[in-house]
Scaffold this motif. Structure first.
Motif, PDB file in Angstrom:
ATOM      1  N   LEU A 100       0.815  -1.220   0.000  1.00  0.00           N
ATOM      2  CA  LEU A 100       0.000   0.000   0.000  1.00  0.00           C
ATOM      3  C   LEU A 100       0.844   1.262   0.000  1.00  0.00           C
ATOM      4  CD1 LEU A 100      -2.735  -1.134   2.555  1.00  0.00           C
ATOM      5  CD2 LEU A 100      -2.957  -0.976   0.057  1.00  0.00           C
ATOM      6  N   GLY A 101       2.154   1.119  -0.034  1.00  0.00           N
ATOM      7  CA  GLY A 101       3.033   2.278  -0.056  1.00  0.00           C
ATOM      8  C   GLY A 101       3.106   3.015   1.266  1.00  0.00           C
ATOM      9  N   VAL A 102       2.904   2.301   2.361  1.00  0.00           N
ATOM     10  CA  VAL A 102       2.879   2.914   3.692  1.00  0.00           C
ATOM     11  C   VAL A 102       4.192   2.605   4.408  1.00  0.00           C
ATOM     12  CG1 VAL A 102       1.767   2.890   5.954  1.00  0.00           C
ATOM     13  CG2 VAL A 102       0.378   2.764   3.870  1.00  0.00           C
ATOM     14  N   SER A 103       4.925   3.642   4.778  1.00  0.00           N
ATOM     15  CA  SER A 103       6.167   3.450   5.523  1.00  0.00           C
ATOM     16  C   SER A 103       6.003   3.740   7.009  1.00  0.00           C
ATOM     17  CB  SER A 103       7.274   4.348   4.955  1.00  0.00           C
ATOM     18  OG  SER A 103       6.892   5.717   5.013  1.00  0.00           O
ATOM     19  N   ARG A 104       5.017   4.586   7.346  1.00  0.00           N
ATOM     20  CA  ARG A 104       4.742   4.911   8.739  1.00  0.00           C
ATOM     21  C   ARG A 104       3.231   4.992   8.919  1.00  0.00           C
ATOM     22  NH1 ARG A 104       7.643  10.089  10.731  1.00  0.00           N
ATOM     23  NH2 ARG A 104       7.795   8.973  12.723  1.00  0.00           N
ATOM     24  N   CYS A 105       2.745   4.589  10.082  1.00  0.00           N
ATOM     25  CA  CYS A 105       1.304   4.592  10.303  1.00  0.00           C
ATOM     26  C   CYS A 105       1.019   4.559  11.801  1.00  0.00           C
ATOM     27  CB  CYS A 105       0.636   3.392   9.624  1.00  0.00           C
ATOM     28  SG  CYS A 105       1.165   1.772  10.278  1.00  0.00           S
ATOM     29  N   HIS A 106      -0.200   4.937  12.150  1.00  0.00           N
ATOM     30  CA  HIS A 106      -0.713   4.655  13.478  1.00  0.00           C
ATOM     31  C   HIS A 106      -1.274   3.231  13.473  1.00  0.00           C
ATOM     32  CE1 HIS A 106      -0.184   8.815  14.222  1.00  0.00           C
ATOM     33  NE2 HIS A 106      -1.360   9.249  13.812  1.00  0.00           N
ATOM     34  N   VAL A 107      -1.421   2.656  14.660  1.00  0.00           N
ATOM     35  CA  VAL A 107      -1.975   1.308  14.789  1.00  0.00           C
ATOM     36  C   VAL A 107      -2.975   1.283  15.939  1.00  0.00           C
ATOM     37  CG1 VAL A 107      -1.443  -1.069  15.465  1.00  0.00           C
ATOM     38  CG2 VAL A 107       0.006   0.087  13.813  1.00  0.00           C
ATOM     39  N   MET A 108      -4.073   0.553  15.739  1.00  0.00           N
ATOM     40  CA  MET A 108      -4.971   0.216  16.825  1.00  0.00           C
ATOM     41  C   MET A 108      -5.138  -1.288  16.843  1.00  0.00           C
ATOM     42  SD  MET A 108      -8.874   1.446  17.684  1.00  0.00           S
ATOM     43  CE  MET A 108      -9.706   0.805  19.150  1.00  0.00           C
ATOM     44  N   GLY A 109      -4.908  -1.899  18.009  1.00  0.00           N
ATOM     45  CA  GLY A 109      -5.057  -3.341  18.137  1.00  0.00           C
ATOM     46  C   GLY A 109      -5.937  -3.698  19.301  1.00  0.00           C
ATOM     47  N   GLY A 110      -6.850  -4.639  19.085  1.00  0.00           N
ATOM     48  CA  GLY A 110      -7.709  -5.145  20.145  1.00  0.00           C
ATOM     49  C   GLY A 110      -7.372  -6.588  20.450  1.00  0.00           C
ATOM     50  N   CYS A 111      -7.298  -6.940  21.741  1.00  0.00           N
ATOM     51  CA  CYS A 111      -7.044  -8.317  22.145  1.00  0.00           C
ATOM     52  C   CYS A 111      -5.681  -8.771  21.609  1.00  0.00           C
ATOM     53  CB  CYS A 111      -8.190  -9.199  21.670  1.00  0.00           C
ATOM     54  SG  CYS A 111      -8.103 -10.942  22.114  1.00  0.00           S
ATOM     55  N   ILE A 112      -5.638  -9.765  20.766  1.00  0.00           N
ATOM     56  CA  ILE A 112      -4.378 -10.222  20.175  1.00  0.00           C
ATOM     57  C   ILE A 112      -3.754  -9.141  19.291  1.00  0.00           C
ATOM     58  CG2 ILE A 112      -5.337 -11.219  18.055  1.00  0.00           C
ATOM     59  CD1 ILE A 112      -3.418 -13.617  18.512  1.00  0.00           C
ATOM     60  N   GLY A 113      -4.572  -8.170  18.868  1.00  0.00           N
ATOM     61  CA  GLY A 113      -4.058  -7.072  18.064  1.00  0.00           C
ATOM     62  C   GLY A 113      -2.986  -6.273  18.768  1.00  0.00           C
ATOM     63  N   VAL A 114      -3.019  -6.242  20.106  1.00  0.00           N
ATOM     64  CA  VAL A 114      -1.952  -5.583  20.867  1.00  0.00           C
ATOM     65  C   VAL A 114      -0.636  -6.320  20.636  1.00  0.00           C
ATOM     66  CG1 VAL A 114      -1.149  -5.005  23.185  1.00  0.00           C
ATOM     67  CG2 VAL A 114      -3.568  -4.711  22.591  1.00  0.00           C
ATOM     68  N   SER A 115      -0.695  -7.639  20.643  1.00  0.00           N
ATOM     69  CA  SER A 115       0.500  -8.449  20.406  1.00  0.00           C
ATOM     70  C   SER A 115       1.024  -8.248  18.985  1.00  0.00           C
ATOM     71  CB  SER A 115       0.176  -9.926  20.647  1.00  0.00           C
ATOM     72  OG  SER A 115      -0.320 -10.127  21.958  1.00  0.00           O
ATOM     73  N   PHE A 116       0.116  -8.183  18.013  1.00  0.00           N
ATOM     74  CA  PHE A 116       0.539  -7.931  16.634  1.00  0.00           C
ATOM     75  C   PHE A 116       1.198  -6.556  16.500  1.00  0.00           C
ATOM     76  CE2 PHE A 116      -3.143 -10.839  15.199  1.00  0.00           C
ATOM     77  CZ  PHE A 116      -2.309 -11.939  15.129  1.00  0.00           C
TER      78      PHE A 116
END
Length: 253
Positions: A100-116
């Protein structure tokens, strides 16, 4: 809606929101069955809304929102090899961002998403510019059976495929969930991670409060609590939006 070819598999993902918006990558709840729909519905309780607001429609007016079904969940699949582990997932997530051409981004993770999320930052430092950590998982003295049950339910579904070696599947689950904390990274790494963080603490069997306490201390996270249920979920998602907007401004400054 799109499919990305990954190493011996396919990754289903969706991109929505503003084309010119700062990217936000979403890792859904659902343990190893983490998939987009789990932001808005719980298959164990059909017709019952989740205890949190779906972040996608809230973030879309402000950001380029990237959501996915992780490998071997939902519409994504991948081979189960002898070294299948957290790094297999992280490789997928980096491949999707590159695509997607993304080098930097914010992230939101729920449950196992925190681990990812934390595994992604460890593998590619500087990729994540702000993170929202919701309901982190972890292994406590009292939830080993519950964690094993989640792994078994996932393995039962994936193991129905004729290409899957059930012995390798079992070994993958044991390998990925052998340690405490949040499984994918160590406390030592997390203490070195300086990504601005917003934390919505866990408070149940699969999401023990002790590990949220550790995350708060190690990441110096801003904490929203309580955040679940009809009295609090609107406030929590609005703070999530504003937190990410605040850090978008800092990145763009």
């Amino acid at each position: 809606m799109a499919i990305l070819a990954i190493d011996r598999g396919e990754l289903y993902y969706e991109v929505s929101g503003r084309e010119d918006g700062y990217p936000v990558l979403l890792f859904a709840p659902g343990f190893l069955s983490s998939r987009i729909e789990r932001w808005r519905s719980n298959p164990a309780k059909p017709g019952v809304a989740q205890a949190w607001r779906d972040p996608i429609p809230v973030l879309e007016p402000h950001f380029r929102v990237i959501a996915l079904d992780v490998r071997n969940a939902g519409q994504s699949w991948a081979e189960i090899g002898p070294d299948y582990s957290w790094h297999s997932y992280t490789a997928d997530h980096l491949a999707l961002l590159r695509h997607l051409g993304v080098s930097r981004c914010h992230v939101m993770g729920g449950c196992i998403g925190v681990s990812f999320a934390l595994a992604l930052e460890e593998a590619a430092p500087g990729t994540i510019t702000a993170q929202v950590l919701q309901n982190p998982i972890g292994l406590s003295d009292s939830n080993r059976a519950a964690v094993d049950e989640e792994v078994e339910q996932w393995a039962e579904k994936v193991g129905r495929r004729p290409d899957v070696d059930r012995a390798l599947l079992k070994a993958a689950g044991e390998r990925m969930f052998a340690t405490d904390f949040i499984f994918s990274v160590t406390r030592e790494f997390t203490g070195r991670c300086n990504v601005p963080s917003l934390l919505m603490p866990g408070d149940d069997t699969m999401h023990p409060a002790t590990f949220s306490d550790d995350l708060e201390r190690l990441t110096k996270a801003e904490v929203i609590a309580p955040w679940k249920g009809p009295d609090y979920r609107d406030i929590a998602i609005e703070r999530t939006r504003d937190f990410l907007l605040e850090h978008t401004a800092k990145v763009s400054a």
